[in-house]
Enzyme design. Structure first.
Site, PDB file in Angstrom:
ATOM      1  CD  GLU A  63      -4.318  -5.945   4.551  1.00 16.91           C
ATOM      2  OE1 GLU A  63      -5.202  -5.061   4.530  1.00 16.91           O
ATOM      3  OE2 GLU A  63      -3.164  -5.737   4.967  1.00 16.91           O
ATOM      4  CD  GLU A  96      -3.147  -0.940   2.093  1.00 14.96           C
ATOM      5  OE1 GLU A  96      -3.248   0.114   2.740  1.00 14.96           O
ATOM      6  OE2 GLU A  96      -3.987  -1.863   2.145  1.00 14.96           O
TER       7      GLU A  96
END
Ligand code: NAG
Length: 483
Positions: free
Chosen positions: A266, A162
């Protein structure tokens, strides 16, 4: 039957009872493939960072994979849950992870490892990536590779997580992520005895998602900087959603022709709790078979409220309703369908990098990857100094020592790890681990659940033992012949 030389090669392992449960995976087109069986490995995973970011504590020489007793407890509970892969975020490259990695290997569970940490200088600085791309940073990343390259159940490494979260961070970071990937892949080529895939874990920010994937997978001058796979952290399906309202349909379309594996690194929205995990059936269903499954965020209940289990200070564990719900979703999966390879998979080829692949104006169209940082080529060629190299070890006693209770508070007795037989990774076993109702005895009996279709774990363990015993006898015989 194993060949003579294979048996001979296994001898040292047999005498120290080290389990070789998991076979390395490699990537073919969109799929992860078990190199021994040629079957597809669909990731049925959970993110594992008990203690949160604070669990990585270089001062105390601790991280989530340093305590064998805890790993045994958690590997056992994840094995029962049906998991075949964990992702671990923050690790110390100087510590010994052999016991924990061996426990997860014996459990039939692969590991996907991030090479970064939240500590200063240990990840790419998204505001000024050029300041963080240096030999100290790469030494850490290469240290994680050194530490885990020797385990058969090391599935892959994440180069970054990220780093990009909007259009402005997508201007310069893509090149630096690819630079780190190039260096990691070349390091693995030079210093590991097998290929270990390297990829990026992206935030689900739709204004940059397509471009991030397109930028990461494209081929540029054979410079090795492309992602071998693409992880997506996606929380877009919450309880009550469906294939359309969750926008999973859009994701399936976006990645249908991906030339590299794509999976959820995730998932598991917690807007409504407990989570019912209905998205599991969509993620592993026909419509999303181009994807390679995913990892639920996350094993332990931490500040952010995403747990499947609560871990107490004293080491005891309480399963949460989320654990039960996820387990019953995993139990419904069609495992043989998941093991079939994607027919189109190997025909897909990543395109040459080109500005036309990128849709957003602000997203980087510069595919010239930064030159290797000063002092870094020497590390890539000759290796880092004094690396800590892990290796499989005897896992010892397989009985869980800590107290474990089901979601209704009843204690679960006699928990132990089931050592998965050769070539195997773990699969959902059809059981409900939490005791049901108010019955206080007979806690862990799958027949209570009415689901008798699955092979029992004891059978698996028994056949593994006789297989090993047979091999051991052959080993003794071969050994005697050589005297
Ligand atoms: C593209 O990136 C390289 C470094 O990776 C840099 O040297 C070059 O100036 C950049 N090109 C443009 C047009 O910005």
């Amino acid at each position: 039957m194993p060949s003579f030389s294979r048996v001979a090669a296994l001898l040292p392992a047999l005498f120290s009872s080290i389990a070789y449960a998991v076979q390395p995976v490699e990537i073919r087109g969109q799929d992860f493939i078990n190199t021994a069986t040629d079957k597809r490995v669909m990731i049925i995973g959970v993110d594992y960072q008990p203690g949160g970011q604070g669990a990585y504590n270089p001062t105390n020489s601790e991280d989530p994979l340093t305590d064998g007793d805890k790993c045994l407890r958690d590997a056992t509970l994840m094995q029962k849950l049906g998991v075949n892969t964990i992702r671990v975020y923050n690790l110390d490259p100087t510590l010994d992870h052999s016991k924990c990695a061996s426990i997860f290997n014996a459990a039939g569970i692969y590991m996907i490892l991030d090479v970064n940490s939240p500590l200063p200088g240990e990840s790419i600085n998204r505001a000024e990536p050029w300041t963080s791309y240096n030999s100290d940073y790469l030494t850490r990343a290469f240290g994680i590779i050194e530490n885990f390259k020797g385990f058969p159940n090391t599935m892959a490494f994440f180069s970054a997580n990220e780093v990009m979260n909007d259009l402005s961070t997508a201007e310069f970071n893509p090149q630096y992520i690819r630079a780190v990937q190039r260096d990691m892949k070349n390091y693995i080529k030079n210093h590991a005895d097998r290929t270990i895939p390297v990829g990026y874990s992206a935030a689900d920010v739709r204004e940059i998602l397509h471009d991030t994937w397109a930028y990461m997978q494209c081929i540029h001058d054979e410079d090795e900087s492309s992602s071998d796979f693409f992880g997506l952290n996606s929380y877009s399906w919450c309880n009550g959603d469906n294939y359309q309202t969750s926008t999973y349909d859009g994701l399936a379309t976006m990645f249908a022709d991906s030339a590299v594996p794509v999976f959820f690194s995730e998932y598991g929205c917690n807007r409504v709790m407990p989570r019912d995990f209905d998205e599991v059936q969509a993620l592993y269903g026909d419509q999303m078979r181009a994807l390679s499954g995913g990892l639920v965020y996350e094993y332990s209940h931490e500040e952010a409220n995403y747990g499947l289990v609560e871990i107490d200070q004293d080491g005891s564990v309480a399963l949460m309703k989320d654990y039960d719900n996820l387990q019953s979703q995993f139990n419904k999966l069609d495992l043989s369908a998941l093991e079939a390879t994607n027919p189109q998979s190997t025909e897909l080829k990543a395109p040459e990098c080109d500005g036309s692949l990128i849709t957003a104006e602000q997203f980087s169209k510069n595919f010239t990857i930064p030159a290797v940082c000063p002092g870094c080529q020497d590390l890539i060629d000759n290796g880092i100094e004094n690396p800590t190299n892990g290796a499989l070890v005897d896992i010892g006693d397989t009985n869980v020592k800590q107290k474990v209770t089901g979601s209704n508070g009843q204690q679960i007795n006699d928990l132990s790890l089931n050592v998965v037989s050769n070539d195997g990774s773990n699969t959902p076993g059809g059981e409900n681990t939490s005791p049901s109702g108010t019955d206080s005895g007979n806690n862990d009996n799958p027949s209570q659940t009415g689901d008798a279709a699955q092979p029992s774990e004891t059978e698996g363990a028994a056949s593994h033992m006789s297989f090993n015993f047979g091999l051991a006898m052959m080993g003794v015989f071969v050994y005697m012949l050589t005297l």
